[in-house]
Design an enzyme around this catalytic site. Structure first.
Site, PDB file in Angstrom:
ATOM      1  CE1 TYR A   1      46.193  47.644  58.737  1.00  0.00           C
ATOM      2  CE2 TYR A   1      47.160  46.512  56.855  1.00  0.00           C
ATOM      3  CZ  TYR A   1      46.708  46.497  58.151  1.00  0.00           C
ATOM      4  OH  TYR A   1      46.769  45.329  58.873  1.00  0.00           O
TER       5      TYR A   1
ATOM      6  CD  GLU B   1      47.050  46.551  62.098  1.00  0.00           C
ATOM      7  OE1 GLU B   1      46.343  45.853  61.357  1.00  0.00           O
ATOM      8  OE2 GLU B   1      46.701  46.894  63.253  1.00  0.00           O
TER       9      GLU B   1
END
Length: 396
Positions: free
Chosen positions: A116, A204
């Site tokens: 992530y 993101e």
């Protein structure tokens, strides 16, 4: 402002952030041309809406999943046909769901490990922050709550920008070494550059993956922008999909009004963001539920006030309206004229409570008193909130 994944993916490519090849189809007739740009191999079919949780979502007709891995272009067309124009319900859309207006086809990638990576604006430090984790492909909020030690953070001084050692720190923390370390440092730098230069509020990648052949690749792309900075980026404004937004919010933006639709039944019209928040809080305190956040600003015109009022009454969920104005630059008489003008053009069939204070308050009250509006006045915010909550309850 949000954009679709396919748009964010192109921004990534322009910024030098590697991701898989893909093509978008906005209608069924576009399926063949979009798929023609991809190899005859496994393909990922992704529904495009402004909400997360698509993979685990359910369409209104019962079809499961807004993201599918298929083995052929024919199968990709079949799955895409079931998605396009259908309404997808995810944990972020609410029960009403969102209609899918675009399908994004991408090459499938062999995944060795998922990570992530994001750049956000940290309000606590008033600095950009890089957030990373070795636990990619899952709900990052759950990771932060259950295993916070797996979350890496680096705060960036906006006057200096990201320093090479900070990118290396994150890359090392994710376990990258050798060539993957070099790729990660470059990718992190490019991602931050995109965030900063395009005035993003969030960028993101979930998941960021490594492949068996030693490549680092973004398999997803999410980019949000600071709406207050869009005047600097006409290219980003061109990406806006108003079909994904509440029509009332779209209309409000045309009049430079700060409006956010909520799920309550007490509408609010207030000047000043802080006062608007306080007004919503006190409505909740007295047992009510606000239907919107609406800040008309400190220097709204009579026309803007009229537009705000019309947006409020267009919401069928609204059972009562509270106007709470503290006049400074925004004069009370201007608010009063706007309310009277708007009420003359719409069928006002819900209770209205008005609390005015500040500049030209007596003139504002006179205008309202001399109008034919069926309204109640209040001298304090607490009195106004208590009145409006009771009136809304009687309308239900």
């Amino acid at each position: 402002m949000n954009v679709h994944e396919y748009q964010a993916a192109q921004l990534f490519r322009d910024a030098g952030v590697q991701n898989q090849n893909g093509a978008v189809a906005l209608q069924a007739d576009d399926f063949d041309s979009a798929l023609a740009s991809l190899p005859d191999a496994q393909i990922v079919v992704k529904s495009q809406i402004h909400a997360g949780g698509r993979g685990k979502g359910t369409f209104k007709d019962g079809f499961q999943g807004g993201v599918h891995l298929v083995n052929s272009k024919e199968e990709a067309k079949e799955i895409a046909g079931k998605m396009l124009g259908n309404v997808l319900v995810t944990k972020q859309t609410g029960e009403e769901g969102r209609e899918v207006g675009a399908i994004y086809f991408t090459e499938a990638a062999d995944i060795e490990k998922e990570y992530y990576l994001a750049v956000i604006m940290d309000r606590g430090t008033s600095q950009p922050a890089i957030i990373a984790s070795t636990e990619g492909g899952v709900d990052i909020e759950a990771v932060a709550e259950e295993t916070p030690e797996k979350i890496l953070k680096a705060f960036i001084d906006p006057t200096l920008g990201i320093r090479p050692y900070q990118a290396r720190q994150i890359a090392f923390g994710l376990g990258f070494r050798g060539d993957l370390l070099k790729q990660a440092v470059k990718l992190i730098g490019n991602l931050y550059k995109l965030f900063w230069e395009k005035d993003c509020s969030q960028v993101e990648i979930n998941p960021l993956v490594t492949t068996p052949d030693g490549q680092l690749m973004a398999l997803d792309a999410k980019v949000n922008f600071d709406s207050n900075a869009l005047f600097r980026h006409p290219d980003i404004v061109a990406l806006r999909d108003v079909k994904e937004e509440d029509p009332k919010e779209v209309e409000a933006s045309k009049h430079d009004l700060n409006y956010i639709a909520l799920d309550g039944n007490v509408a609010c019209m207030v000047n000043g963001a802080g006062l608007a928040m306080a007004t919503m809080d006190i409505i909740k305190h007295f047992g009510g539920s606000p239907a919107n956040f609406l800040d008309v600003g400190g220097s709204a015109s009579e026309e803007q006030v009229e537009a705000a009022f019309q947006i409020i009454v267009s919401d069928p969920a609204v059972k009562a309206i509270l106007v709470n104005i503290f006049g400074g630059i925004m004069k009370c008489d201007v608010i009063a004229k706007g309310i009277v003008s708007a009420a003359a053009k719409v069928n006002l069939n819900v209770p209205l409570v008005v609390r005015l204070e500040g500049t030209n308050v007596e003139e504002g009250k006179r205008i309202l008193d001399e109008s034919d509006l069926a309204l109640q006045s209040a001298d304090s915010l607490a009195e106004a909130a208590e009145k409006i909550v009771g009136l809304a309850a009687n309308q239900s």
